[in-house]
Design a protein around this motif. Sequence first.
Motif, PDB file in Angstrom:
ATOM      1  N   ASP A   1      12.229   2.358   1.525  1.00 37.77           N
ATOM      2  CA  ASP A   1      12.282   3.255   0.812  1.00 37.77           C
ATOM      3  C   ASP A   1      10.419   3.241   1.679  1.00 37.77           C
ATOM      4  OD1 ASP A   1      14.750   4.330  -0.519  1.00 37.77           O
ATOM      5  OD2 ASP A   1      14.331   2.950  -2.533  1.00 37.77           O
ATOM      6  N   LEU A   2      10.085   4.606   1.821  1.00 34.62           N
ATOM      7  CA  LEU A   2       8.437   4.924   2.271  1.00 34.62           C
ATOM      8  C   LEU A   2       8.040   5.378   1.001  1.00 34.62           C
ATOM      9  CD1 LEU A   2       8.715   5.629   6.109  1.00 34.62           C
ATOM     10  CD2 LEU A   2       8.600   3.623   4.831  1.00 34.62           C
ATOM     11  N   ILE A   3       6.796   5.732   0.180  1.00 39.48           N
ATOM     12  CA  ILE A   3       6.141   6.235  -0.592  1.00 39.48           C
ATOM     13  C   ILE A   3       5.364   6.710  -0.593  1.00 39.48           C
ATOM     14  CG2 ILE A   3       5.944   5.594  -3.321  1.00 39.48           C
ATOM     15  CD1 ILE A   3       8.581   5.399  -2.818  1.00 39.48           C
ATOM     16  N   PHE A   4       5.084   8.157  -0.432  1.00 35.55           N
ATOM     17  CA  PHE A   4       3.546   8.780  -0.542  1.00 35.55           C
ATOM     18  C   PHE A   4       2.965   9.341  -1.810  1.00 35.55           C
ATOM     19  CE2 PHE A   4       6.167   8.876   3.646  1.00 35.55           C
ATOM     20  CZ  PHE A   4       5.477   7.998   4.137  1.00 35.55           C
ATOM     21  N   ARG A   5       1.947   8.810  -1.879  1.00 35.41           N
ATOM     22  CA  ARG A   5       1.534   9.416  -3.915  1.00 35.41           C
ATOM     23  C   ARG A   5       0.812  10.782  -3.839  1.00 35.41           C
ATOM     24  NH1 ARG A   5       3.189   4.232  -3.924  1.00 35.41           N
ATOM     25  NH2 ARG A   5       3.963   3.471  -5.721  1.00 35.41           N
ATOM     26  N   THR A   6       0.403  10.793  -2.290  1.00 39.42           N
ATOM     27  CA  THR A   6      -0.686  12.078  -1.694  1.00 39.42           C
ATOM     28  C   THR A   6       0.472  12.952  -0.691  1.00 39.42           C
ATOM     29  OG1 THR A   6      -1.441  10.838  -0.277  1.00 39.42           O
ATOM     30  CG2 THR A   6      -2.495  10.713  -2.179  1.00 39.42           C
TER      31      THR A   6
ATOM     32  N   VAL B   1      10.192   9.192   1.301  1.00 45.85           N
ATOM     33  CA  VAL B   1      11.052   8.796   1.707  1.00 45.85           C
ATOM     34  C   VAL B   1      12.157   8.087   2.155  1.00 45.85           C
ATOM     35  CG1 VAL B   1      10.939   9.465   4.936  1.00 45.85           C
ATOM     36  CG2 VAL B   1       9.780  10.850   2.951  1.00 45.85           C
ATOM     37  N   ARG B   2      13.284   7.577   2.671  1.00 45.67           N
ATOM     38  CA  ARG B   2      13.931   7.698   3.067  1.00 45.67           C
ATOM     39  C   ARG B   2      14.551   7.107   3.792  1.00 45.67           C
ATOM     40  NH1 ARG B   2      17.409   7.004  -2.698  1.00 45.67           N
ATOM     41  NH2 ARG B   2      15.838   5.615  -2.379  1.00 45.67           N
ATOM     42  N   ILE B   3      14.799   5.665   4.573  1.00 38.71           N
ATOM     43  CA  ILE B   3      15.095   5.713   5.670  1.00 38.71           C
ATOM     44  C   ILE B   3      16.463   4.247   6.409  1.00 38.71           C
ATOM     45  CG2 ILE B   3      14.780   4.851   8.518  1.00 38.71           C
ATOM     46  CD1 ILE B   3      11.290   5.206   7.970  1.00 38.71           C
ATOM     47  N   SER B   4      17.798   5.001   7.111  1.00 39.02           N
ATOM     48  CA  SER B   4      18.642   4.224   7.109  1.00 39.02           C
ATOM     49  C   SER B   4      18.122   3.190   8.462  1.00 39.02           C
ATOM     50  CB  SER B   4      19.693   4.744   7.123  1.00 39.02           C
ATOM     51  OG  SER B   4      20.112   5.568   7.926  1.00 39.02           O
ATOM     52  N   VAL B   5      18.750   2.095   7.883  1.00 36.09           N
ATOM     53  CA  VAL B   5      18.292   1.365   8.658  1.00 36.09           C
ATOM     54  C   VAL B   5      19.443   0.085   9.145  1.00 36.09           C
ATOM     55  CG1 VAL B   5      16.167   1.111   8.722  1.00 36.09           C
ATOM     56  CG2 VAL B   5      17.445  -0.751   7.038  1.00 36.09           C
ATOM     57  N   ASP B   6      20.623  -0.205   9.825  1.00 32.79           N
ATOM     58  CA  ASP B   6      21.225  -1.351  10.011  1.00 32.79           C
ATOM     59  C   ASP B   6      20.897  -2.483   8.819  1.00 32.79           C
ATOM     60  OD1 ASP B   6      22.605  -0.114  11.866  1.00 32.79           O
ATOM     61  OD2 ASP B   6      21.462  -1.200  13.966  1.00 32.79           O
ATOM     62  N   PRO B   7      21.980  -3.102   8.821  1.00 34.97           N
ATOM     63  CA  PRO B   7      22.487  -4.016   7.781  1.00 34.97           C
ATOM     64  C   PRO B   7      21.293  -5.367   8.205  1.00 34.97           C
ATOM     65  CG  PRO B   7      24.391  -3.649   7.994  1.00 34.97           C
ATOM     66  CD  PRO B   7      23.438  -2.529   9.398  1.00 34.97           C
ATOM     67  N   ASP B   8      21.509  -5.962   9.314  1.00 35.14           N
ATOM     68  CA  ASP B   8      20.952  -6.766   9.796  1.00 35.14           C
ATOM     69  C   ASP B   8      19.206  -6.455   9.982  1.00 35.14           C
ATOM     70  OD1 ASP B   8      22.813  -8.640   9.327  1.00 35.14           O
ATOM     71  OD2 ASP B   8      23.738  -7.859  11.495  1.00 35.14           O
TER      72      ASP B   8
ATOM     73  N   VAL C   1      15.913   9.645   9.246  1.00 32.64           N
ATOM     74  CA  VAL C   1      15.404   9.531   8.355  1.00 32.64           C
ATOM     75  C   VAL C   1      16.742  10.494   7.079  1.00 32.64           C
ATOM     76  CG1 VAL C   1      14.065  11.430   6.647  1.00 32.64           C
ATOM     77  CG2 VAL C   1      13.260  10.494   9.016  1.00 32.64           C
ATOM     78  N   GLN C   2      17.123   9.454   5.976  1.00 34.15           N
ATOM     79  CA  GLN C   2      17.853  10.188   5.536  1.00 34.15           C
ATOM     80  C   GLN C   2      17.945  10.732   4.093  1.00 34.15           C
ATOM     81  OE1 GLN C   2      20.081   7.708   2.347  1.00 34.15           O
ATOM     82  NE2 GLN C   2      20.693   6.238   3.974  1.00 34.15           N
ATOM     83  N   SER C   3      16.926  10.710   3.318  1.00 38.23           N
ATOM     84  CA  SER C   3      16.145  11.685   2.784  1.00 38.23           C
ATOM     85  C   SER C   3      15.284  11.890   2.596  1.00 38.23           C
ATOM     86  CB  SER C   3      17.424  11.978   1.259  1.00 38.23           C
ATOM     87  OG  SER C   3      16.489  10.367   0.894  1.00 38.23           O
ATOM     88  N   ILE C   4      14.276  12.913   1.695  1.00 32.00           N
ATOM     89  CA  ILE C   4      13.120  13.378   1.690  1.00 32.00           C
ATOM     90  C   ILE C   4      13.175  13.942  -0.405  1.00 32.00           C
ATOM     91  CG2 ILE C   4      11.181  14.421   1.987  1.00 32.00           C
ATOM     92  CD1 ILE C   4      11.137  14.158   5.112  1.00 32.00           C
ATOM     93  N   GLU C   5      12.444  12.839  -1.034  1.00 30.20           N
ATOM     94  CA  GLU C   5      12.481  13.624  -1.825  1.00 30.20           C
ATOM     95  C   GLU C   5      11.618  13.735  -3.377  1.00 30.20           C
ATOM     96  OE1 GLU C   5      15.179  10.934  -4.515  1.00 30.20           O
ATOM     97  OE2 GLU C   5      16.424  10.297  -2.564  1.00 30.20           O
ATOM     98  N   LYS C   6      11.617  14.521  -3.596  1.00 32.88           N
ATOM     99  CA  LYS C   6      10.032  14.901  -4.808  1.00 32.88           C
ATOM    100  C   LYS C   6      10.912  14.489  -5.656  1.00 32.88           C
ATOM    101  CE  LYS C   6       8.664  18.912  -3.093  1.00 32.88           C
ATOM    102  NZ  LYS C   6       8.048  20.857  -3.253  1.00 32.88           N
TER     103      LYS C   6
END
Length: 402
Positions: free
Chosen positions: A288-293, A331-338, A318-323
């Motif tokens: 999860d990438l958090i942007f406050r601006t 901004v939620r980035i999907s990654v491999d489990p390992d 990039v899995q999703s972008i949510e307000k």
Amino acid sequence: MTSEEHLTILLQGAKVWNNWRIKNLQIELDLREADLREADLSRAELIGVNLSGADLSGAILSKANLSGVNLSGANLSGANLSRANLIGAILSRTNLMGVNLSGVNLSGANLSGVNLSGVNLSGANLMGVNLSDANLSWVNLSGAILSGAILSRTKLIGAKLIGAKLIGANLKEADLIGTNLTEAELREANLIGINLSGANLREANFREANLKEANLSRIQALNTNFTSANLTGACIEEWQINSATNLTGLICDYAYLKQGQQERRPTSGSFASGEFTKLYQKSLETIDLIFRTSINWDAFAYSFKKIEVENQDSQLDVQSIEKKGDGVLLVRISVDPDANKEKIHGDFMQGYKFAHKILEGQYQSRLENKDKEINRLFYLVNQLQEKLGEVPDTVSETLINN
């Protein structure tokens, strides 16, 4: 030298020989408000002595036997109590600022309401100790034994509890903001209403712990064991977990995605058995990438491409972008489990800040150049208007002369 003569030396506040002992002192011995500043009482036998209100500032009490001693209201500032025996001691309202308590045995002691801020308690035995309402902010409790201890409403802000044993301890409504609990043992602990915001829980064991209404926002729970723990009513805003975080058998009727009991999930009713784990298992494989601006998308693209190149073995998307309100974007980035999610997150944010700073400088330069160009154009327009204004006058003069 008799015990009475030893006592006279003590009451005068003089230094005595190292390894000196008072033997066979009776529990009724009264040293209340005695002046024992800087006294050398290492290895002394002071079992059951009443030292309430005594001044022991700077005293050396290392390896002393102080079991059952009444130290309520005493001044122990700057004293050395390393490896002392304080089993069952009373230390309520005791001044313990700057005290060395490393390796001390305080099992069963009453320390309710004491101020131990910044004190070294590493390796101490605090089994069954009463530390309710105490201030242990920034205390070093690494490797300490706190099993069965009472720590309700205790302040442990920024404390080090690395590898500490807190099995069955009561930390109800305790404040552990930013505390380091790496590899700590909290099996069956009472953690109702605890504030763990920003705490490091890496590889800690919360098996069967009660975390009802706990604040777990922004915790690092990588490789953490929550087997059969109860998270009902907990806040999990921006928590970081990975594929090795164990949620097996976790109990959770409902949870909150934002602090202040906001964004309840489910909105109404309760999760079915195992539903919380199934629903939030996805987050194990995301960052999860958090942007406050507002997001600088050029900087985002640069940093994202950079971590893609550096992590070619991991599939990044990039899995999703949510307000999230108040200008916050997730901004939620999907990654491999390992994948090393913590490292990828840190590398991305570092790259983003770098690119953002460079681009801001370029934008500013362009704006300055743009202002110069606009000023130049205004000058040319003014010059043109002045020349156009002269044309009618020239024509009139020609007609009159003819």
